[in-house]
Design an enzyme around this catalytic site. Structure first.
Site, mmCIF file in Angstrom:
data_model
loop_
_atom_site.group_PDB
_atom_site.id
_atom_site.type_symbol
_atom_site.label_atom_id
_atom_site.label_comp_id
_atom_site.label_asym_id
_atom_site.label_seq_id
_atom_site.Cartn_x
_atom_site.Cartn_y
_atom_site.Cartn_z
ATOM 1 C CB SER A 1 -1.009 0.157 1.179
ATOM 2 O OG SER A 1 -1.625 -1.145 1.505
HETATM 3 N N1 SAH Z 1 -0.484 -5.159 3.902
HETATM 4 C C1 SAH Z 1 0.022 -5.564 2.840
HETATM 5 C C2 SAH Z 1 -0.623 -5.168 1.380
HETATM 6 C C3 SAH Z 1 -1.768 -5.764 1.144
HETATM 7 S S1 SAH Z 1 -2.338 -5.983 -0.494
HETATM 8 C C4 SAH Z 1 1.292 -4.720 2.750
HETATM 9 O O1 SAH Z 1 1.926 -4.028 3.654
HETATM 10 O O2 SAH Z 1 2.402 -5.038 1.981
HETATM 11 C C5 SAH Z 1 -3.608 -7.283 -0.289
HETATM 12 C C6 SAH Z 1 -3.026 -8.469 0.101
HETATM 13 O O3 SAH Z 1 -4.250 -9.403 0.751
HETATM 14 C C7 SAH Z 1 -2.413 -9.493 -1.145
HETATM 15 O O4 SAH Z 1 -1.370 -9.959 -0.432
HETATM 16 C C8 SAH Z 1 -3.653 -10.376 -1.251
HETATM 17 O O5 SAH Z 1 -2.893 -11.626 -1.679
HETATM 18 C C9 SAH Z 1 -3.933 -10.518 0.230
HETATM 19 N N2 SAH Z 1 -5.383 -11.160 0.178
HETATM 20 C C10 SAH Z 1 -6.417 -11.243 -0.847
HETATM 21 N N3 SAH Z 1 -7.460 -11.889 -0.050
HETATM 22 C C11 SAH Z 1 -7.131 -12.438 0.980
HETATM 23 C C12 SAH Z 1 -7.723 -13.304 1.775
HETATM 24 N N4 SAH Z 1 -8.846 -13.906 1.719
HETATM 25 N N5 SAH Z 1 -6.920 -13.743 3.177
HETATM 26 C C13 SAH Z 1 -5.740 -13.208 3.317
HETATM 27 N N6 SAH Z 1 -5.306 -12.558 2.374
HETATM 28 C C14 SAH Z 1 -5.971 -11.948 1.310
#
Ligand code: SAH
Length: 251
Positions: free
Chosen positions: A98
């Protein structure tokens, strides 16, 4: 003239020169490393001033955490020079880390205190988890892409954030065994608030979550669980990658 004593001094001079030569040959390139670190840390300061404080995030725990966590080590090597820019960046597997301001805003809005147990849904790079750990939280983070979970786990422990627990799985379901939580931060977009997450949130605690259609604009909500029900307020519009559901066998 006393040639004997000149010979003795010459011998010492050779020994000293040899020692110096060996020192320069085998000492690590301190100069280069500290230059790189210094330049990343000044980019971090600029990011805090221009992107974070200028937009009104002022919580000193959040600011200090942003100052400490080396964001450039959470992005692919070829994107390191862009790590402190005002935008999300790709981290592989179609996912993103993000934008720094959104991480700061979500961390501040969570209202977490030292020692709080916090659940993150969507570990991604592990950067948000590191920020929360740096703020003194006990972090449980769930990531649905097993490769990203492994990478983040390794990176976090290498950087000394070994109190962060990372699990590969479906974060929609939360982390039942570790519940209840003092805060929940969801970093992928959902079209409704997952009931298991609301159940796993302690009364009087907050969840920060982007709600809205996938691959579009969502609203970032702060959802507080009170004894009279759920109270929410909006933090504005955001764009997150969607939360996906899939069959997954836990590790
Ligand atoms: N917080 C992260 C950015 C997240 S991007 C950082 O600091 O880098 C969103 C993430 O959510 C992605 O890696 C994606 O794979 C994950 N995601 C999507 N659906 C999900 C689910 N059902 N459970 C856990 N993670 C999930």
């Amino acid at each position: 003239m006393n040639f004997g004593s000149v010979g003795k001094w010459a011998k010492w001079a050779v020994v000293i020169l040899l020692v110096l030569l060996l020192f320069f040959l085998f000492s690590p390139p301190l100069q280069e490393l500290s230059w790189e670190e210094t330049s990343f840390s000044s980019l971090r300061e600029k990011m805090i001033k221009e992107q974070i404080e200028a937009r009104g995030v002022s919580d000193s725990w959040v600011i200090e955490a942003l100052r400490q966590v080396p964001r450039h080590l959470f992005v692919p090597e070829n994107l390191r020079s862009q790590a402190y820019q005002d935008r999300p960046l790709p981290i592989g597997f179609g996912q993103t880390i993000s934008q720094p301001y959104i991480v700061a805003l979500m961390s501040e809005s969570l209202g977490a205190k030292l020692g709080d147990k916090v659940l993150e849904v969507g570990t991604g790079s592990g950067y948000q988890a590191a920020i929360l750990a740096e703020m003194g939280c006990q972090v449980y983070s769930v990531e649905i892409v097993p490769e990203l979970a492994d990478l983040a786990r390794g990176r976090l422990s290498e950087l000394g954030y070994d109190t962060v627990k990372v699990r590969a799985g479906d974060g929609y379901l939360g982390w039942e065994e570790a519940a209840p939580f003092d805060g929940i931060i969801v970093t992928c977009a959902v079209d409704h608030i997952p009931p298991p997450l609301l159940r796993q949130l302690k009364e009087g605690s907050r969840m920060v979550i982007p709600v809205g259609p996938p691959w579009s604009i969502q609203t970032l909500w702060v959802v507080e669980k009170t004894d009279e029900g759920v109270v929410s307020h909006s933090l504005g519009e955001v764009r997150f990658v969607p939360l996906v559901r899939q069959e997954f066998s836990p590790e």
